[in-house]
Design a protein around this motif. Structure first.
Motif, PDB file in Angstrom:
ATOM      1  N   ALA A  70       0.837  -1.202   0.000  1.00 45.22           N
ATOM      2  CA  ALA A  70       0.000   0.000   0.000  1.00 45.22           C
ATOM      3  C   ALA A  70       0.871   1.251   0.000  1.00 45.22           C
ATOM      4  CB  ALA A  70      -0.922  -0.010   1.216  1.00 45.22           C
ATOM      5  N   GLN A  71       1.964   1.233   0.768  1.00 45.48           N
ATOM      6  CA  GLN A  71       2.896   2.356   0.758  1.00 45.48           C
ATOM      7  C   GLN A  71       3.550   2.518  -0.616  1.00 45.48           C
ATOM      8  OE1 GLN A  71       4.797   0.791   4.616  1.00 45.48           O
ATOM      9  NE2 GLN A  71       5.288   2.976   4.678  1.00 45.48           N
ATOM     10  N   ASP A  72       3.905   1.390  -1.226  1.00 47.51           N
ATOM     11  CA  ASP A  72       4.525   1.424  -2.555  1.00 47.51           C
ATOM     12  C   ASP A  72       3.580   2.022  -3.599  1.00 47.51           C
ATOM     13  OD1 ASP A  72       6.728   0.190  -1.457  1.00 47.51           O
ATOM     14  OD2 ASP A  72       6.210  -1.813  -2.193  1.00 47.51           O
ATOM     15  N   VAL A  73       2.342   1.544  -3.607  1.00 44.74           N
ATOM     16  CA  VAL A  73       1.380   1.991  -4.612  1.00 44.74           C
ATOM     17  C   VAL A  73       1.049   3.476  -4.431  1.00 44.74           C
ATOM     18  CG1 VAL A  73      -0.983   1.700  -5.478  1.00 44.74           C
ATOM     19  CG2 VAL A  73       0.428  -0.310  -4.984  1.00 44.74           C
ATOM     20  N   TYR A  95     -16.568  -3.485  -2.846  1.00 46.64           N
ATOM     21  CA  TYR A  95     -15.671  -4.597  -2.554  1.00 46.64           C
ATOM     22  C   TYR A  95     -14.203  -4.178  -2.544  1.00 46.64           C
ATOM     23  CZ  TYR A  95     -19.958  -7.146  -3.563  1.00 46.64           C
ATOM     24  OH  TYR A  95     -21.252  -7.587  -3.553  1.00 46.64           O
ATOM     25  N   SER A  96     -13.947  -2.890  -2.656  1.00 48.23           N
ATOM     26  CA  SER A  96     -12.580  -2.378  -2.482  1.00 48.23           C
ATOM     27  C   SER A  96     -12.341  -2.259  -0.986  1.00 48.23           C
ATOM     28  CB  SER A  96     -12.437  -1.009  -3.151  1.00 48.23           C
ATOM     29  OG  SER A  96     -12.780  -1.068  -4.513  1.00 48.23           O
ATOM     30  N   ALA A  97     -11.364  -2.985  -0.478  1.00 47.18           N
ATOM     31  CA  ALA A  97     -11.208  -3.063   0.971  1.00 47.18           C
ATOM     32  C   ALA A  97      -9.752  -2.944   1.380  1.00 47.18           C
ATOM     33  CB  ALA A  97     -11.789  -4.383   1.500  1.00 47.18           C
ATOM     34  N   SER A  98      -9.557  -2.596   2.640  1.00 43.53           N
ATOM     35  CA  SER A  98      -8.265  -2.675   3.285  1.00 43.53           C
ATOM     36  C   SER A  98      -7.208  -1.827   2.596  1.00 43.53           C
ATOM     37  CB  SER A  98      -7.859  -4.147   3.385  1.00 43.53           C
ATOM     38  OG  SER A  98      -6.928  -4.350   4.407  1.00 43.53           O
ATOM     39  N   ALA A  99      -6.167  -2.439   2.023  1.00 43.69           N
ATOM     40  CA  ALA A  99      -5.107  -1.671   1.384  1.00 43.69           C
ATOM     41  C   ALA A  99      -5.645  -0.799   0.255  1.00 43.69           C
ATOM     42  CB  ALA A  99      -4.017  -2.611   0.863  1.00 43.69           C
ATOM     43  N   SER A 100      -6.689  -1.254  -0.432  1.00 48.37           N
ATOM     44  CA  SER A 100      -7.319  -0.428  -1.460  1.00 48.37           C
ATOM     45  C   SER A 100      -7.859   0.862  -0.853  1.00 48.37           C
ATOM     46  CB  SER A 100      -8.464  -1.189  -2.128  1.00 48.37           C
ATOM     47  OG  SER A 100      -7.993  -2.291  -2.862  1.00 48.37           O
ATOM     48  N   GLU A 101      -8.411   0.737   0.339  1.00 44.36           N
ATOM     49  CA  GLU A 101      -8.968   1.907   1.014  1.00 44.36           C
ATOM     50  C   GLU A 101      -7.865   2.808   1.559  1.00 44.36           C
ATOM     51  OE1 GLU A 101     -13.107   0.678   2.882  1.00 44.36           O
ATOM     52  OE2 GLU A 101     -11.611  -0.862   3.300  1.00 44.36           O
ATOM     53  N   MET A 102      -6.747   2.226   1.960  1.00 37.73           N
ATOM     54  CA  MET A 102      -5.598   3.033   2.377  1.00 37.73           C
ATOM     55  C   MET A 102      -5.176   3.974   1.252  1.00 37.73           C
ATOM     56  SD  MET A 102      -2.912   0.619   4.400  1.00 37.73           S
ATOM     57  CE  MET A 102      -3.008   0.377   6.168  1.00 37.73           C
ATOM     58  N   THR A 156       1.789  12.670  -3.115  1.00 37.35           N
ATOM     59  CA  THR A 156       1.217  11.817  -2.065  1.00 37.35           C
ATOM     60  C   THR A 156       2.350  11.416  -1.133  1.00 37.35           C
ATOM     61  OG1 THR A 156      -0.395  10.992  -3.673  1.00 37.35           O
ATOM     62  CG2 THR A 156      -0.209   9.774  -1.618  1.00 37.35           C
ATOM     63  N   ALA A 157       2.642  12.312  -0.202  1.00 38.14           N
ATOM     64  CA  ALA A 157       3.789  12.101   0.690  1.00 38.14           C
ATOM     65  C   ALA A 157       3.521  11.003   1.700  1.00 38.14           C
ATOM     66  CB  ALA A 157       4.145  13.401   1.406  1.00 38.14           C
ATOM     67  N   ASN A 158       2.270  10.908   2.167  1.00 43.05           N
ATOM     68  CA  ASN A 158       1.939   9.959   3.231  1.00 43.05           C
ATOM     69  C   ASN A 158       0.921   8.939   2.754  1.00 43.05           C
ATOM     70  OD1 ASN A 158       3.589  11.159   5.292  1.00 43.05           O
ATOM     71  ND2 ASN A 158       2.109  12.840   5.356  1.00 43.05           N
ATOM     72  N   ALA A 159       1.052   7.718   3.269  1.00 47.93           N
ATOM     73  CA  ALA A 159       0.201   6.611   2.826  1.00 47.93           C
ATOM     74  C   ALA A 159      -0.979   6.349   3.756  1.00 47.93           C
ATOM     75  CB  ALA A 159       1.029   5.336   2.675  1.00 47.93           C
ATOM     76  N   LYS A 187     -13.132  -1.579   5.672  1.00 52.68           N
ATOM     77  CA  LYS A 187     -12.275  -2.409   6.510  1.00 52.68           C
ATOM     78  C   LYS A 187     -11.031  -1.607   6.863  1.00 52.68           C
ATOM     79  CE  LYS A 187      -9.519  -6.561   6.891  1.00 52.68           C
ATOM     80  NZ  LYS A 187      -8.315  -5.820   7.312  1.00 52.68           N
ATOM     81  N   GLY A 188     -11.118  -0.867   7.954  1.00 52.06           N
ATOM     82  CA  GLY A 188     -10.011  -0.019   8.359  1.00 52.06           C
ATOM     83  C   GLY A 188      -9.179  -0.627   9.458  1.00 52.06           C
ATOM     84  N   THR A 189      -8.908  -1.932   9.368  1.00 46.98           N
ATOM     85  CA  THR A 189      -8.102  -2.596  10.385  1.00 46.98           C
ATOM     86  C   THR A 189      -6.926  -3.318   9.753  1.00 46.98           C
ATOM     87  OG1 THR A 189      -9.469  -4.604  10.297  1.00 46.98           O
ATOM     88  CG2 THR A 189     -10.060  -2.937  11.944  1.00 46.98           C
ATOM     89  N   MET A 190      -5.881  -3.484  10.553  1.00 48.40           N
ATOM     90  CA  MET A 190      -4.678  -4.190  10.109  1.00 48.40           C
ATOM     91  C   MET A 190      -4.493  -5.447  10.942  1.00 48.40           C
ATOM     92  SD  MET A 190      -0.705  -2.969  10.309  1.00 48.40           S
ATOM     93  CE  MET A 190      -0.587  -3.502  12.028  1.00 48.40           C
TER      94      MET A 190
END
Length: 461
Positions: free
Chosen positions: A229-232, A275-282, A239-242, A303-306
């Motif tokens: 997610a940081q890479d993308v 259905y976009s979830a998690s890292a997609s939402e990051m 986009t300085a922060n992920a 889904k905002g959990t890790m």
């Protein structure tokens, strides 16, 4: 390449990180898991839950993303993120008469068995799946590698059912897909945040260099690795922060995006859906907040959990929620999702995004009234209000572009000094929308160029 958004595949990917392996050899490391939950679970858990007699009873009381997996289940989980599945290689959707094949993966067992889109599977190993859920059908069709499944299929044009015996195989699905859409708009679809995603996206951007705009498709993407997610996020300019993480008993920490050698160097859209979830939402939350892309679609999953992984000597793994993530500026994602800037109808996300990219590109052109419900055999007449010198026109002066797809090749026929006819070389697609564009590349009889281009929207019945 662009599959139905109602379809289901045997791929499940959620966001997580790896922690060092916990070395315990008991059949079910109950005491150890109790301590891990006490120390690292994102919320405090009452002792009444921790005192239960099995790991399953404990994790059942946690959030839905905290589970205990056997070695085999864990391997299947990882295979999902890396887009490796064992099956026959089809994308399915529910149908009143069974399950319908939406697409067949090239080179897979189903393709080798000559299955076709539109086939309806009615029986699996002699068992009827009519009226069954898509999940039930998938569980029957999938299975161990190198085992055989027998399918009964109804096919349009065939009176009698077709029986096919297909050997299940491991199939590696493409994680990054890309193409240049009509009008020189680049399209990249990311199916999972896998280990090689950033490398593959970098190659895609390089291959599509020179695009006038970019569309990044995160629909149906369930997440993957947090570092990816940081890479993308790093492919998006400015986009300085992920994301921001908040762990138990810790202060919020903001994590930077990873700088990339290539970036999207033009207007950029990101497609999301429920259905976009998690890292997609990051990534979606980060680019929206930092105004580096425009989001199209519907509000994401929320889904905002890790999750962190804790491995044991027997190969089993505890996947447990250890933090919540937020946008870099602290906007909540869990249970609320990310709201797009432009809300579209379901399955219209790409079409609308492509339309807006093109219209922005043709700024200053005159918009003509839309043509609605034209036949697939439609020929277009373009009439000017002055005498034209058609013969010296540029071949690229007229474009017919399928929205969400490619430019349609067409022949230009001169009718008279003021009129030409645009004749598509193949029938238009029923239900699709197009943009017909006439660029200011023609000159009139006095050798003066057109003052402005024109365009109109076309919908096909």
């Amino acid at each position: 390449m662009r599959t139905s958004l109602k379809s289901f595949m045997l791929v499940f990917a959620m966001l997580f990180v790896f922690l060092p392996q916990v070395t315990f050899a008991s059949a079910e490391p109950l005491d150890e898991i109790r301590q891990l939950v006490r120390d690292y679970y994102v919320d405090d858990v009452p002792e009444s839950v921790l005192s239960k007699g099995s790991v399953k009873e404990i994790t059942k009381q946690l959030d839905p993303h905290s589970i205990y997996m056997s070695e085999k289940e864990y391997q299947g989980f990882i295979n999902g993120i890396e887009q490796r599945i064992v099956g026959i290689g089809v994308v399915l959707e529910e149908d009143l008469k069974g399950v319908k094949v939406i697409s067949v993966i090239q080179g897979g067992p189903a393709a080798q068995a000559e299955m076709q889109p539109g086939d309806v599977i009615t029986n699996v190993n002699g068992k009827s799946i009519v009226g069954k859920s898509i999940q039930t059908a998938i569980s029957l069709i999938s299975g161990e590698e190198n085992t055989v499944v027998t399918l009964t299929i109804n096919r349009i044009g065939q009176l009698a059912p077709i029986t096919k015996k297909i050997t299940r195989e491991e199939i590696s699905l493409p994680n990054v897909e890309f193409e240049m859409l009509g009008g020189n708009i680049a399209y990249i679809r990311l199916n999972s945040f896998a280990l090689e995603s950033s490398r593959e996206m970098n190659k895609a951007i390089q291959s599509l260099s020179g695009a006038d705009g970019w569309i990044v498709d995160l629909r149906n993407n369930g997440g993957g690795y947090i570092t990816t997610a940081q890479d993308v996020a790093g492919f998006f300019p400015n986009t300085a922060n992920a994301f921001q993480l908040r762990e138990k008993n810790s202060k919020p920490m903001t994590y930077p995006s990873t700088s990339q050698p290539r970036k999207f160097n033009g207007p950029t859209h990101v497609l999301i859906n429920e259905y976009s979830a998690s890292a997609s939402e990051m990534v979606s939350a980060a680019v929206k907040e930092q105004k580096s892309a425009t989001l199209y679609g519907q509000t994401s999953y929320g889904k905002g959990t890790m999750q962190a992984m804790y491995g044991f000597d027997d190969g089993s793994v505890l996947k447990m929620t250890t933090a919540r993530f937020y946008s870099p500026g602290g906007q909540s994602v869990d249970k609320v999702g990310v709201k797009p800037d432009v809300i579209t109808k379901i399955e219209a996300e790409l079409e609308v995004s492509h339309h807006d990219q093109l219209v922005k590109k043709f700024k200053g052109y005159k918009k003509l009234p839309e043509l609605v419900n034209v036949p697939v055999s439609k020929k277009f007449t373009v009439e000017m209000n002055t005498t034209m010198n058609w013969k010296n026109g540029d071949k690229a002066a007229v474009q017919l572009i399928e929205l969400g797809g490619q430019e349609v090749k067409a022949s230009i026929k001169v009718v008279n000094a003021t009129t030409i006819t645009v004749v598509p070389n193949k029938p238009l697609v029923s239900g699709s929308r197009y943009l017909l564009v006439v660029h200011p590349l023609y000159k009139n009889a006095h050798n003066k160029p057109m003052k402005q281009g024109i365009y109109l929207e076309v919908s096909v019945k």
